[in-house]
Design a protein around this motif. Structure first.
Motif, PDB file in Angstrom:
ATOM      1  N   TYR A  47      15.115  37.931  57.627  1.00  0.00           N
ATOM      2  CA  TYR A  47      15.109  39.169  56.864  1.00  0.00           C
ATOM      3  C   TYR A  47      16.545  39.641  56.638  1.00  0.00           C
ATOM      4  CZ  TYR A  47      16.189  41.616  61.187  1.00  0.00           C
ATOM      5  OH  TYR A  47      16.821  42.036  62.317  1.00  0.00           O
ATOM      6  N   ASN A  48      16.745  40.488  55.645  1.00  0.00           N
ATOM      7  CA  ASN A  48      18.054  41.039  55.341  1.00  0.00           C
ATOM      8  C   ASN A  48      18.288  42.244  56.256  1.00  0.00           C
ATOM      9  OD1 ASN A  48      20.154  42.661  54.185  1.00  0.00           O
ATOM     10  ND2 ASN A  48      19.926  41.509  52.289  1.00  0.00           N
ATOM     11  N   LEU A  51      19.533  45.607  54.610  1.00  0.00           N
ATOM     12  CA  LEU A  51      18.509  46.412  53.938  1.00  0.00           C
ATOM     13  C   LEU A  51      17.498  46.998  54.912  1.00  0.00           C
ATOM     14  CD1 LEU A  51      17.695  44.146  50.849  1.00  0.00           C
ATOM     15  CD2 LEU A  51      19.101  46.223  50.912  1.00  0.00           C
ATOM     16  N   TYR A  52      17.247  46.261  55.994  1.00  0.00           N
ATOM     17  CA  TYR A  52      16.205  46.675  56.932  1.00  0.00           C
ATOM     18  C   TYR A  52      16.647  46.362  58.368  1.00  0.00           C
ATOM     19  CZ  TYR A  52      11.419  47.913  58.182  1.00  0.00           C
ATOM     20  OH  TYR A  52      10.300  48.534  58.690  1.00  0.00           O
ATOM     21  N   GLU A  90       3.080  48.605  48.101  1.00  0.00           N
ATOM     22  CA  GLU A  90       4.501  48.741  48.447  1.00  0.00           C
ATOM     23  C   GLU A  90       4.898  50.187  48.718  1.00  0.00           C
ATOM     24  OE1 GLU A  90       4.452  49.483  44.061  1.00  0.00           O
ATOM     25  OE2 GLU A  90       3.416  48.089  45.372  1.00  0.00           O
ATOM     26  N   TYR A  93       5.034  51.031  52.511  1.00  0.00           N
ATOM     27  CA  TYR A  93       5.890  50.229  53.376  1.00  0.00           C
ATOM     28  C   TYR A  93       7.359  50.430  53.012  1.00  0.00           C
ATOM     29  CZ  TYR A  93       1.628  48.019  54.950  1.00  0.00           C
ATOM     30  OH  TYR A  93       0.389  47.809  55.490  1.00  0.00           O
ATOM     31  N   GLU A  94       8.255  50.017  53.937  1.00  0.00           N
ATOM     32  CA  GLU A  94       9.690  50.212  53.763  1.00  0.00           C
ATOM     33  C   GLU A  94      10.407  48.948  53.287  1.00  0.00           C
ATOM     34  OE1 GLU A  94       9.825  53.221  57.595  1.00  0.00           O
ATOM     35  OE2 GLU A  94      10.219  51.089  57.849  1.00  0.00           O
ATOM     36  N   TYR A  95       9.850  47.784  53.562  1.00  0.00           N
ATOM     37  CA  TYR A  95      10.510  46.513  53.243  1.00  0.00           C
ATOM     38  C   TYR A  95       9.445  45.553  52.728  1.00  0.00           C
ATOM     39  CZ  TYR A  95      13.621  42.460  54.055  1.00  0.00           C
ATOM     40  OH  TYR A  95      14.416  41.341  53.908  1.00  0.00           O
ATOM     41  N   ARG A 135       6.875  48.058  57.936  1.00  0.00           N
ATOM     42  CA  ARG A 135       7.284  49.448  58.167  1.00  0.00           C
ATOM     43  C   ARG A 135       7.432  49.665  59.677  1.00  0.00           C
ATOM     44  NH1 ARG A 135       1.845  51.353  55.936  1.00  0.00           N
ATOM     45  NH2 ARG A 135       0.472  50.935  57.679  1.00  0.00           N
TER      46      ARG A 135
END
Length: 136
Positions: A47-48, A51-52, A90, A93-95, A135
């Motif tokens: 995951y990035n 960003l998260y 979406e 959720y956050e990502y 999330r």
């Protein structure tokens, strides 16, 4: 935890056991290792982290969906970055990442491996597109 009328094919709460335990391989990308609370599943996910951001021992909700459309809007997926499209999963959720199920799930080169009982993954089909939603 998923319903038959939903586009969500898997969801659970995961707790992170480790992050980048084999060292960092790429800029802006980390690999987390987590275990689920309800289904006794193991997750490895790229995951990035810019960003998260996530940390060891943190818990998060993860869902896999065949479409972002809510159950009453199953006709087609429409998403626009300006927010003028339909409101889908979406929004909760956050990502979110979009990918395809191969031997692993690939989200533009970011990989996910989910292991455990096949009973909890019957809605995940090899070759199908998949959305991952997270999330905290």
């Amino acid at each position: 935890m998923t319903s038959n009328s939903s586009n969500v094919v898997f969801d659970d709460i995961f707790t992170i056991n480790d992050i980048d335990k084999e060292g960092k391989k790429f800029d802006r990308v980390s690999r987390l290792y987590a275990h689920s609370k309800n289904y006794d599943m193991d997750l490895t996910l790229d995951y990035n982290f810019e960003l998260y951001p996530l940390q060891k021992d943190q818990s998060f909700a993860l869902a896999l969906a065949s479409s972002l459309a809510r159950e009453e809007e199953k006709d087609r997926d429409v998403w626009r970055p300006d927010g003028k499209g339909r409101r889908g999963l979406e929004e909760d959720y956050e990502y979110v990442m979009y990918g395809k199920v191969t031997a692993y799930a690939s989200f533009g080169g970011l990989l996910m491996s989910l292991t455990g009982s096949f009973r909890h993954m019957t809605g995940i089909v090899l070759g199908d597109p998949v959305y991952i939603l997270m999330r905290k």
